[in-house]
Design a protein around this motif. Sequence first.
Motif, PDB file in Angstrom:
ATOM      1  N   CYS A  57     -20.252 -40.394   4.745  1.00 48.51           N
ATOM      2  CA  CYS A  57     -21.014 -39.310   4.350  1.00 48.51           C
ATOM      3  C   CYS A  57     -20.323 -38.748   3.061  1.00 48.51           C
ATOM      4  CB  CYS A  57     -21.150 -38.064   5.290  1.00 48.51           C
ATOM      5  SG  CYS A  57     -22.352 -38.570   6.659  1.00 48.51           S
ATOM      6  N   LEU A  58     -20.934 -37.909   2.191  1.00 47.99           N
ATOM      7  CA  LEU A  58     -20.557 -37.131   1.080  1.00 47.99           C
ATOM      8  C   LEU A  58     -21.056 -35.799   1.366  1.00 47.99           C
ATOM      9  CD1 LEU A  58     -21.171 -39.335  -2.073  1.00 47.99           C
ATOM     10  CD2 LEU A  58     -19.124 -39.074  -0.902  1.00 47.99           C
ATOM     11  N   VAL A 113     -32.584 -35.123  -6.356  1.00 46.41           N
ATOM     12  CA  VAL A 113     -31.980 -35.711  -7.576  1.00 46.41           C
ATOM     13  C   VAL A 113     -31.183 -36.987  -7.566  1.00 46.41           C
ATOM     14  CG1 VAL A 113     -30.349 -35.264  -9.455  1.00 46.41           C
ATOM     15  CG2 VAL A 113     -31.830 -33.567  -8.874  1.00 46.41           C
ATOM     16  N   LEU A 114     -30.243 -37.213  -6.505  1.00 42.57           N
ATOM     17  CA  LEU A 114     -29.571 -38.312  -6.201  1.00 42.57           C
ATOM     18  C   LEU A 114     -30.724 -39.438  -5.730  1.00 42.57           C
ATOM     19  CD1 LEU A 114     -26.453 -37.363  -4.326  1.00 42.57           C
ATOM     20  CD2 LEU A 114     -26.629 -38.299  -6.444  1.00 42.57           C
ATOM     21  N   TYR A 115     -31.657 -39.310  -5.018  1.00 37.17           N
ATOM     22  CA  TYR A 115     -32.596 -40.258  -4.694  1.00 37.17           C
ATOM     23  C   TYR A 115     -33.087 -40.788  -6.152  1.00 37.17           C
ATOM     24  CZ  TYR A 115     -36.388 -42.662  -2.588  1.00 37.17           C
ATOM     25  OH  TYR A 115     -37.369 -43.622  -1.896  1.00 37.17           O
ATOM     26  N   ARG A 151     -30.119 -39.371   6.884  1.00 42.49           N
ATOM     27  CA  ARG A 151     -30.192 -40.047   8.140  1.00 42.49           C
ATOM     28  C   ARG A 151     -29.059 -39.439   9.205  1.00 42.49           C
ATOM     29  NH1 ARG A 151     -30.880 -44.355   4.684  1.00 42.49           N
ATOM     30  NH2 ARG A 151     -32.868 -45.194   4.947  1.00 42.49           N
ATOM     31  N   CYS A 152     -28.019 -39.257   8.642  1.00 38.23           N
ATOM     32  CA  CYS A 152     -26.994 -38.802   9.718  1.00 38.23           C
ATOM     33  C   CYS A 152     -27.176 -37.586  10.084  1.00 38.23           C
ATOM     34  CB  CYS A 152     -25.754 -38.857   8.778  1.00 38.23           C
ATOM     35  SG  CYS A 152     -25.697 -37.433   7.515  1.00 38.23           S
ATOM     36  N   ARG A 153     -28.145 -36.745   9.773  1.00 40.94           N
ATOM     37  CA  ARG A 153     -28.527 -35.446  10.243  1.00 40.94           C
ATOM     38  C   ARG A 153     -27.439 -34.315   9.895  1.00 40.94           C
ATOM     39  NH1 ARG A 153     -33.375 -34.942  13.012  1.00 40.94           N
ATOM     40  NH2 ARG A 153     -34.023 -36.956  13.969  1.00 40.94           N
ATOM     41  N   ASN A 154     -26.605 -34.430   9.188  1.00 44.22           N
ATOM     42  CA  ASN A 154     -25.719 -33.513   8.623  1.00 44.22           C
ATOM     43  C   ASN A 154     -26.353 -32.836   7.415  1.00 44.22           C
ATOM     44  OD1 ASN A 154     -23.806 -32.271   7.533  1.00 44.22           O
ATOM     45  ND2 ASN A 154     -22.069 -33.751   7.898  1.00 44.22           N
ATOM     46  N   PRO A 155     -26.607 -31.573   7.674  1.00 44.56           N
ATOM     47  CA  PRO A 155     -27.133 -30.831   6.672  1.00 44.56           C
ATOM     48  C   PRO A 155     -26.312 -30.532   5.465  1.00 44.56           C
ATOM     49  CG  PRO A 155     -26.560 -29.100   8.426  1.00 44.56           C
ATOM     50  CD  PRO A 155     -26.276 -30.742   8.665  1.00 44.56           C
ATOM     51  N   ARG A 156     -25.360 -30.937   5.296  1.00 47.68           N
ATOM     52  CA  ARG A 156     -24.430 -30.902   4.143  1.00 47.68           C
ATOM     53  C   ARG A 156     -24.222 -32.381   3.365  1.00 47.68           C
ATOM     54  NH1 ARG A 156     -19.177 -27.636   5.169  1.00 47.68           N
ATOM     55  NH2 ARG A 156     -19.336 -27.536   2.906  1.00 47.68           N
ATOM     56  N   PRO A 169     -25.977 -41.043  -0.976  1.00 50.56           N
ATOM     57  CA  PRO A 169     -27.141 -41.862  -1.304  1.00 50.56           C
ATOM     58  C   PRO A 169     -27.361 -42.998  -0.004  1.00 50.56           C
ATOM     59  CG  PRO A 169     -26.004 -41.647  -3.045  1.00 50.56           C
ATOM     60  CD  PRO A 169     -25.036 -41.214  -2.051  1.00 50.56           C
ATOM     61  N   ASP A 170     -26.336 -43.448   0.646  1.00 54.63           N
ATOM     62  CA  ASP A 170     -26.531 -44.155   1.604  1.00 54.63           C
ATOM     63  C   ASP A 170     -27.273 -43.613   2.893  1.00 54.63           C
ATOM     64  OD1 ASP A 170     -25.311 -46.209   0.292  1.00 54.63           O
ATOM     65  OD2 ASP A 170     -23.375 -45.710   1.198  1.00 54.63           O
ATOM     66  N   CYS A 171     -26.990 -42.193   2.801  1.00 55.89           N
ATOM     67  CA  CYS A 171     -27.594 -41.557   4.252  1.00 55.89           C
ATOM     68  C   CYS A 171     -29.179 -41.255   3.970  1.00 55.89           C
ATOM     69  CB  CYS A 171     -27.101 -40.364   4.563  1.00 55.89           C
ATOM     70  SG  CYS A 171     -25.281 -40.810   5.328  1.00 55.89           S
TER      71      CYS A 171
END
Length: 91
Positions: A30-31, A57-59, A76-81, A85-87
């Motif tokens: 994650c980033l 914007v990243l998408y 996808r990782c469900r981390n709101p922060r 791009p991989d997630c």
Amino acid sequence: MIQAAPPITDAERPGLMARIAAKCLEEGACLIWQGCFSDSGVPQVSFRSRAHSVRRVLYEAVTGRAPGVAMVVAPRCRNPRCVSPDCLQLL
């Protein structure tokens, strides 16, 4: 009716990606966004003198396609922060 913003140009892409990367910390795959958030908790970046969702914007910057106005770009990782791009996925 909501109008989509003009596409991100090839000239804008490198500087925008560098600005976003400078506000992220790597955590596994994650980033993690360290910048501003909207009142509803969405990571935000200033672009073209307006606040935009970092994920949207990243998408667009990575895929070359802007998500439709009714589409949500979520991690996808469900981390709101997370803004990796991989997630990112369209819902």
